[in-house]
Design an enzyme around this catalytic site. Structure first.
Site, PDB file in Angstrom:
ATOM      1  N   HIS A 192      86.099 -40.025  32.718  1.00  0.00           N
ATOM      2  CA  HIS A 192      86.001 -41.697  32.272  1.00  0.00           C
ATOM      3  C   HIS A 192      85.192 -42.065  33.052  1.00  0.00           C
ATOM      4  O   HIS A 192      84.106 -42.366  33.133  1.00  0.00           O
ATOM      5  CB  HIS A 192      87.280 -41.927  31.760  1.00  0.00           C
ATOM      6  CG  HIS A 192      87.170 -43.508  31.110  1.00  0.00           C
ATOM      7  ND1 HIS A 192      86.591 -43.360  29.874  1.00  0.00           N
ATOM      8  CD2 HIS A 192      86.609 -44.603  32.083  1.00  0.00           C
ATOM      9  CE1 HIS A 192      86.383 -45.756  29.997  1.00  0.00           C
ATOM     10  NE2 HIS A 192      86.519 -45.717  31.543  1.00  0.00           N
TER      11      HIS A 192
ATOM     12  N   THR B  28      91.430 -45.157  30.668  1.00  0.00           N
ATOM     13  CA  THR B  28      90.343 -44.637  29.157  1.00  0.00           C
ATOM     14  C   THR B  28      91.345 -43.197  29.697  1.00  0.00           C
ATOM     15  O   THR B  28      90.931 -42.599  30.860  1.00  0.00           O
ATOM     16  CB  THR B  28      89.687 -45.059  29.054  1.00  0.00           C
ATOM     17  OG1 THR B  28      88.886 -46.216  29.518  1.00  0.00           O
ATOM     18  CG2 THR B  28      89.072 -43.841  28.341  1.00  0.00           C
TER      19      THR B  28
ATOM     20  N   LYS C  14      86.882 -57.776  28.721  1.00  0.00           N
ATOM     21  CA  LYS C  14      88.252 -57.420  28.252  1.00  0.00           C
ATOM     22  C   LYS C  14      89.077 -58.106  28.235  1.00  0.00           C
ATOM     23  O   LYS C  14      90.671 -57.617  27.317  1.00  0.00           O
ATOM     24  CB  LYS C  14      88.458 -56.760  30.022  1.00  0.00           C
ATOM     25  CG  LYS C  14      87.567 -55.552  30.289  1.00  0.00           C
ATOM     26  CD  LYS C  14      87.344 -54.036  29.410  1.00  0.00           C
ATOM     27  CE  LYS C  14      87.215 -53.108  30.600  1.00  0.00           C
ATOM     28  NZ  LYS C  14      87.310 -51.761  30.058  1.00  0.00           N
TER      29      LYS C  14
ATOM     30  N   GLN D  16      80.733 -56.392  29.425  1.00  0.00           N
ATOM     31  CA  GLN D  16      81.096 -55.946  30.217  1.00  0.00           C
ATOM     32  C   GLN D  16      79.565 -55.895  30.930  1.00  0.00           C
ATOM     33  O   GLN D  16      80.055 -55.954  32.546  1.00  0.00           O
ATOM     34  CB  GLN D  16      82.297 -55.375  29.962  1.00  0.00           C
ATOM     35  CG  GLN D  16      82.681 -53.852  31.247  1.00  0.00           C
ATOM     36  CD  GLN D  16      83.520 -52.713  30.838  1.00  0.00           C
ATOM     37  OE1 GLN D  16      82.969 -52.526  29.597  1.00  0.00           O
ATOM     38  NE2 GLN D  16      83.287 -51.954  31.454  1.00  0.00           N
TER      39      GLN D  16
ATOM     40  N   TYR E 127      80.335 -57.483  35.017  1.00  0.00           N
ATOM     41  CA  TYR E 127      80.443 -57.001  36.043  1.00  0.00           C
ATOM     42  C   TYR E 127      80.434 -57.192  36.940  1.00  0.00           C
ATOM     43  O   TYR E 127      81.662 -56.927  38.156  1.00  0.00           O
ATOM     44  CB  TYR E 127      81.270 -55.888  35.259  1.00  0.00           C
ATOM     45  CG  TYR E 127      80.026 -54.831  35.282  1.00  0.00           C
ATOM     46  CD1 TYR E 127      81.087 -53.265  36.376  1.00  0.00           C
ATOM     47  CD2 TYR E 127      78.767 -54.554  35.321  1.00  0.00           C
ATOM     48  CE1 TYR E 127      80.135 -52.428  36.836  1.00  0.00           C
ATOM     49  CE2 TYR E 127      78.400 -52.874  35.774  1.00  0.00           C
ATOM     50  CZ  TYR E 127      78.981 -52.586  36.959  1.00  0.00           C
ATOM     51  OH  TYR E 127      77.847 -51.349  37.250  1.00  0.00           O
TER      52      TYR E 127
ATOM     53  N   ARG F 122      81.794 -54.200  25.215  1.00  0.00           N
ATOM     54  CA  ARG F 122      80.579 -53.175  26.605  1.00  0.00           C
ATOM     55  C   ARG F 122      79.263 -54.319  26.689  1.00  0.00           C
ATOM     56  O   ARG F 122      78.349 -54.053  27.922  1.00  0.00           O
ATOM     57  CB  ARG F 122      80.243 -51.768  25.710  1.00  0.00           C
ATOM     58  CG  ARG F 122      81.560 -50.923  25.229  1.00  0.00           C
ATOM     59  CD  ARG F 122      82.307 -49.842  26.071  1.00  0.00           C
ATOM     60  NE  ARG F 122      83.270 -49.629  26.166  1.00  0.00           N
ATOM     61  CZ  ARG F 122      83.807 -49.209  27.716  1.00  0.00           C
ATOM     62  NH1 ARG F 122      84.435 -49.408  28.128  1.00  0.00           N
ATOM     63  NH2 ARG F 122      85.073 -48.331  27.190  1.00  0.00           N
TER      64      ARG F 122
ATOM     65  N   GLU G  67      94.932 -45.033  26.468  1.00  0.00           N
ATOM     66  CA  GLU G  67      95.442 -45.137  28.260  1.00  0.00           C
ATOM     67  C   GLU G  67      96.677 -45.152  28.064  1.00  0.00           C
ATOM     68  O   GLU G  67      97.330 -45.170  26.647  1.00  0.00           O
ATOM     69  CB  GLU G  67      94.956 -46.896  28.380  1.00  0.00           C
ATOM     70  CG  GLU G  67      93.724 -47.298  28.909  1.00  0.00           C
ATOM     71  CD  GLU G  67      93.382 -48.269  29.824  1.00  0.00           C
ATOM     72  OE1 GLU G  67      94.138 -48.468  30.425  1.00  0.00           O
ATOM     73  OE2 GLU G  67      91.809 -48.644  29.615  1.00  0.00           O
TER      74      GLU G  67
ATOM     75  N   ASP H 285      94.933 -53.007  35.324  1.00  0.00           N
ATOM     76  CA  ASP H 285      94.545 -51.581  34.806  1.00  0.00           C
ATOM     77  C   ASP H 285      93.367 -50.729  35.988  1.00  0.00           C
ATOM     78  O   ASP H 285      93.133 -51.679  36.429  1.00  0.00           O
ATOM     79  CB  ASP H 285      93.346 -51.876  33.750  1.00  0.00           C
ATOM     80  CG  ASP H 285      92.935 -50.568  32.753  1.00  0.00           C
ATOM     81  OD1 ASP H 285      94.233 -49.760  32.208  1.00  0.00           O
ATOM     82  OD2 ASP H 285      92.044 -50.946  31.976  1.00  0.00           O
TER      83      ASP H 285
ATOM     84  N   THR I 159      94.591 -56.699  25.309  1.00  0.00           N
ATOM     85  CA  THR I 159      94.869 -55.447  25.121  1.00  0.00           C
ATOM     86  C   THR I 159      96.131 -54.976  24.259  1.00  0.00           C
ATOM     87  O   THR I 159      96.773 -55.796  24.418  1.00  0.00           O
ATOM     88  CB  THR I 159      95.625 -55.729  26.403  1.00  0.00           C
ATOM     89  OG1 THR I 159      94.290 -55.794  27.399  1.00  0.00           O
ATOM     90  CG2 THR I 159      95.811 -53.962  26.681  1.00  0.00           C
TER      91      THR I 159
ATOM     92  N   GLU J  70      82.054 -43.441  24.816  1.00  0.00           N
ATOM     93  CA  GLU J  70      81.413 -41.561  25.352  1.00  0.00           C
ATOM     94  C   GLU J  70      81.209 -41.537  23.924  1.00  0.00           C
ATOM     95  O   GLU J  70      80.638 -40.564  24.189  1.00  0.00           O
ATOM     96  CB  GLU J  70      82.666 -41.187  25.952  1.00  0.00           C
ATOM     97  CG  GLU J  70      83.263 -41.694  27.478  1.00  0.00           C
ATOM     98  CD  GLU J  70      84.475 -42.085  27.717  1.00  0.00           C
ATOM     99  OE1 GLU J  70      84.667 -40.974  28.720  1.00  0.00           O
ATOM    100  OE2 GLU J  70      85.573 -42.718  27.862  1.00  0.00           O
TER     101      GLU J  70
ATOM    102  N   ASP K 146      93.278 -51.000  25.674  1.00  0.00           N
ATOM    103  CA  ASP K 146      92.537 -51.910  26.234  1.00  0.00           C
ATOM    104  C   ASP K 146      90.359 -51.846  25.463  1.00  0.00           C
ATOM    105  O   ASP K 146      89.776 -51.429  25.729  1.00  0.00           O
ATOM    106  CB  ASP K 146      92.236 -51.175  27.473  1.00  0.00           C
ATOM    107  CG  ASP K 146      91.517 -52.358  28.497  1.00  0.00           C
ATOM    108  OD1 ASP K 146      91.740 -54.014  28.088  1.00  0.00           O
ATOM    109  OD2 ASP K 146      90.592 -51.751  29.235  1.00  0.00           O
TER     110      ASP K 146
ATOM    111  N   GLU L 174      89.427 -48.288  23.947  1.00  0.00           N
ATOM    112  CA  GLU L 174      89.822 -47.679  25.477  1.00  0.00           C
ATOM    113  C   GLU L 174      90.954 -46.998  25.182  1.00  0.00           C
ATOM    114  O   GLU L 174      92.545 -47.535  25.076  1.00  0.00           O
ATOM    115  CB  GLU L 174      90.127 -48.178  26.653  1.00  0.00           C
ATOM    116  CG  GLU L 174      88.249 -48.546  26.657  1.00  0.00           C
ATOM    117  CD  GLU L 174      87.892 -49.041  28.328  1.00  0.00           C
ATOM    118  OE1 GLU L 174      89.174 -49.670  29.257  1.00  0.00           O
ATOM    119  OE2 GLU L 174      87.212 -48.787  28.800  1.00  0.00           O
TER     120      GLU L 174
ATOM    121  N   ARG M 241      75.544 -47.168  35.864  1.00  0.00           N
ATOM    122  CA  ARG M 241      74.482 -46.743  36.793  1.00  0.00           C
ATOM    123  C   ARG M 241      73.649 -45.639  36.597  1.00  0.00           C
ATOM    124  O   ARG M 241      73.428 -44.794  36.907  1.00  0.00           O
ATOM    125  CB  ARG M 241      74.934 -46.681  37.848  1.00  0.00           C
ATOM    126  CG  ARG M 241      75.570 -48.171  38.416  1.00  0.00           C
ATOM    127  CD  ARG M 241      76.528 -47.883  39.456  1.00  0.00           C
ATOM    128  NE  ARG M 241      77.720 -47.073  39.519  1.00  0.00           N
ATOM    129  CZ  ARG M 241      78.175 -46.950  38.812  1.00  0.00           C
ATOM    130  NH1 ARG M 241      79.144 -47.851  38.552  1.00  0.00           N
ATOM    131  NH2 ARG M 241      79.575 -45.961  38.668  1.00  0.00           N
TER     132      ARG M 241
HETATM  133 CA    CA Z   1      90.511 -49.660  30.862  1.00  0.00          CA
END
Ligand code: CA
Length: 418
Positions: A128, A349, A248, A235, A239, A232, A196, A121, A252, A363, A228, A194, A137
């Protein structure tokens, strides 16, 4: 989206279908019907274009056909166009063949179209990546220093790629809410989708070799839609430093029809200018943007019970993707990693700049700050049990019949107790 069937003669996407109590076979979608390629092969109509056609298409996956390579894909596509052309419907020349080989789409069950070899991915949308960088962050540069120099990606879990319609069980996992709080274990409370687009490898490559951007059409068989699913909260805690993992890998979803790369030729458009210029091995010739518009729709359990129409959440534009398919493939092989038939590469995404073109709920709802209002009176910051997410897409260009992808959909089920 413009009207017309997703599956005109200009499209001819491949899939794997079953009629009740019959073994799976390879088919092609045409209008509201599915053409049974094994039946066509049995009638001898592929004899001069592909060896062993009946075995190739009496299969529960596209992999054997995809492995044959570009020359075979092109020859079969040309023959299918001849057979199905409305003005010269050669399928009807053989007694009873059209009736045997053309099956109403409502009478078939669609399966995972190909056995997924490896799954990667990417993170190819600058919009995105910027939005997520701001959320994960805060206060820092949203894009990390590598982002404009290479298509960032990670290896996902091939074995949990499922076909559209497969229910998605809410995952359990670890999360950590604040700096001072201890981690807890619970069902994800920040389940997201997501939107995609994925591309599927037909012809593999040799270990130690690389695939140049100009050779992408020799390797890529076609494109599918991908959802996907992403937890969150899991994640965000897991991550760093090695990237996405359990947030994740639980599922999928992919669409059941694989749109051949050849069907997308008329819709190629310039991709965004890349600044700074990319390294030599990432340079491309020709246009590799694709005029493909996605649409994301949601139906809550309450809306489903009332028979309400799905609410459109977003219309992400694939044409604006910063990194292109040849660049992603060239980058994925530049270290000598080989490709295998059935490898799935997803774009990441797809998000645009406008608020109604964002490809994920995190988002769209600004990480829970701006809940979305649904027609049933409820609101969403993340997905609830019973929500159905459906992503569709179509290519459009003046003077060409539209080429649609069908849809990928999935309904969220309550978590299993751990
Ligand atoms: Ca993704």
């Amino acid at each position: 989206m413009p009207g017309g069937s997703d599956f005109s003669l200009a499209n001819l996407p491949y899939g794997v279908f079953r009629r009740s109590r019959q073994p799976p076979k390879v088919g092609v979608a045409i209008g509201e019907q599915v053409l049974d390629l094994a039946e066509v092969a049995r009638a001898g109509l592929f004899d001069d274009v592909v060896d062993g056609g009946e075995t190739l298409f009496r299969a529960d996956r596209l992999n054997p056909f995809m492995a044959r390579g570009r020359r075979t894909w092109d020859a079969v596509r040309t023959r299918l166009t001849e057979l199905l052309d409305a003005t010269d419907h050669r399928l009807r020349d053989i007694d009873g063949l059209a009736e045997r080989a053309l099956v109403p789409a409502t009478q078939v069950e669609l399966q995972l179209p190909f056995e997924v070899a490896d799954y990667v991915d990417f993170y190819a949308s600058i919009e995105h990546a910027t939005n997520l960088g701001r959320m994960f962050r805060p206060g820092g540069e949203p894009l990390l220093p590598n982002w404009r120099h290479l298509p960032v990606g990670y290896h996902g879990r091939a074995g949990t790629v499922v076909v559209s319609g497969t229910p998605i069980v809410r995952p359990n996992g670890q999360r950590k809410l604040g700096d001072t709080e201890a981690p807890t274990f619970c069902p994800s409370r920040m389940l997201d989708f997501e939107a995609e687009v994925g591309f599927v490898v037909g012809s593999g490559s040799r270990l130690g070799s690389t695939v140049a951007t100009d050779d992408v059409a020799e390797h890529v068989f076609g494109l599918v839609l991908v959802n996907d699913w992403s937890a969150r909260d899991i994640q965000a805690w897991e991550y760093q430093p090695l990237g996405p993992f359990l947030g994740k890998s639980f599922a999928t979803s992919v669409s059941p029809w694989v749109v051949a790369l050849a069907a997308l030729e008329p819709f190629r458009v310039p991709s965004p200018v890349q600044d700074p210029p990319v390294l030599e091995y990432l340079r491309t010739t020709g246009d590799w943007g694709l005029a493909l518009d996605l649409e994301v729709r949601l139906t809550s359990a309450a809306m489903g019970r009332r028979g309400s129409r799905p609410v459109v959440l977003s219309r992400p534009p694939f044409a604006g993707l910063y990194w292109t398919i040849p660049q992603m493939l060239a980058h994925a092989t530049i270290n000598g990693a080989s490709l295998r038939t059935g490898d799935l590469f997803a774009s990441g995404t797809v998000s645009g700049t406008a608020p109604d073109t964002l490809g994920s709920l995190i988002e769209l709802a600004d990480r829970g700050r701006v809940p979305l209002a649904l027609p049933d009176g409820s609101t969403r910051t993340f997905l609830e049990d019973g929500d159905t997410v459906e992503i569709s897409a179509a290519c459009a260009a003046p003077g060409f019949p539209r080429v649609g992808f069908g849809a990928v959909s999935g309904t969220v089920l309550p978590t299993h107790r751990a």
